[in-house]
Design an enzyme around this catalytic site. Structure first.
Site, mmCIF file in Angstrom:
data_model
loop_
_atom_site.group_PDB
_atom_site.id
_atom_site.type_symbol
_atom_site.label_atom_id
_atom_site.label_comp_id
_atom_site.label_asym_id
_atom_site.label_seq_id
_atom_site.Cartn_x
_atom_site.Cartn_y
_atom_site.Cartn_z
ATOM 1 N N TYR A 142 49.629 55.045 7.823
ATOM 2 C CA TYR A 142 50.253 56.226 7.246
ATOM 3 C C TYR A 142 50.581 57.178 8.396
ATOM 4 C CZ TYR A 142 50.444 60.233 3.893
ATOM 5 O OH TYR A 142 50.802 61.326 3.139
ATOM 6 N N LYS A 172 53.855 53.716 6.444
ATOM 7 C CA LYS A 172 54.335 54.774 5.551
ATOM 8 C C LYS A 172 54.752 55.894 6.497
ATOM 9 C CE LYS A 172 53.024 58.032 1.893
ATOM 10 N NZ LYS A 172 53.621 59.210 2.518
#
Length: 306
Positions: A142, A172
């Protein structure tokens, strides 16, 4: 991990809000309604326990309960990405192991927020130790520099993680640097799944190769964002720009009136209040939110036929 277009993520993934009762307790009973609400509005998956899901305000036991609720009550066709990042690697491993046991589609971890790795190698070590706790699941990093303060590029992290995490799948990517994002998308001839995370830049991300996006506004604004994707796929870029501008205006209005939970309340899928230390808004502000959306002719665009 080599990835091809057939197993990449496509479409919108809602960074799901975490529902609470009025007293601040976790409201697991509200998850089925939230799930069905999101499905009817065109999302292809949910990203649970993330920043929008208020993970720093949840205990590990609550995060385990949240994952269990989503994974045991899922519906066919809805992907479930479980965020397992934590300031404690051991707690992150607990979350990852449970996600694997219950059949999550993937796990994701943000960089630690307090004792931060000082190098990319240190960051990849942190990610590797978490990914090893769920070796059968795809692992995504992330990438959120504004939150974590990590200054390394997405591409640098991607290259290091690829070498050392067997179940690494992609990123992400919640950052504004589209040149870096495009390089990540093109890395090894598009081998990795790079999910874009800045909702207000969905259109430009599609122009440089995005196939999927994860964001908070897809809880309530997915009808508009689906229109952006449809217009791009049809080659109607002027129309796509109109839809992006509308989606961005909805976001601005939402931010002025209490954010995503206010929006969900006016749309009929109440997720309860935010948990402290975040603040909540009055009923009057909720009423003003509905009025503002109608005044700017945005209310109808947020509705679905279901």
């Amino acid at each position: 991990m080599k990835s091809n277009s057939s197993n990449k993520t496509h479409g919108l993934i809602a960074a799901a809000l975490t529902p609470f009762e009025d007293n601040g307790e976790l409201a697991i009973n509200r998850i089925p309604k939230l799930r069905d609400f999101l499905i009817t509005r065109g999302v292809k998956g949910v990203f649970i326990g993330g920043t929008t899901g208020e993970w720093p305000s949840l205990t590990t036991d609550e995060r385990l309960q949240l994952s269990e609720a989503w994974l045991t009550q899922r519906k066919a066709g809805l992907k479930v990405f479980v965020h397992v990042g934590h300031v404690s690697v051991r707690e992150a491993q607990r979350l990852a192991s449970q996600a694997e046991e219950l059949g999550a589609d993937s796990i994701t971890a943000v960089a630690p927020l307090i004792f931060k790795p000082t190098t990319v190698d240190g960051l990849v070590d942190y990610c590797s130790s978490i990914a090893q706790a769920a070796p059968s699941l795809p692992f995504y990093f992330y990438h959120f520099p504004a939150l974590t303060g990590m200054t390394a590029s997405g591409l640098e992290i991607l290259r290091k993680a690829t070498e050392r995490i067997p179940n690494f799948r992609g990123l992400k990517y919640t950052h504004e640097t589209l040149a870096d994002y495009a390089e990540c998308v093109q890395c090894k001839d598009g081998a990795y799944d790079i999910l874009y995370g800045r909702d207000e830049m969905l259109l430009p991300s599609l122009s440089v190769g995005a196939r999927a996006a994860i964001g908070s506004t897809y809880n309530y604004g997915s009808p508009l964002s689906c229109k952006i994707i449809e217009a791009v796929e049809a080659g109607k870029y002027d129309e796509a720009r109109i839809w992006q501008n509308r989606a961005n205006r909805v976001l601005e209005i939402a931010d002025q009136h209490g954010g995503g939970k206010s929006m969900m309340r006016v749309l009929g899928c109440d997720c309860g209040p935010y948990r402290a230390p975040q603040t909540n808004v009055s009923d009057a502000i909720i009423t003003n939110l509905r009025s503002e959306l109608k005044k700017e002719n945005l209310w109808h665009s947020l509705q679905t036929e279901n």
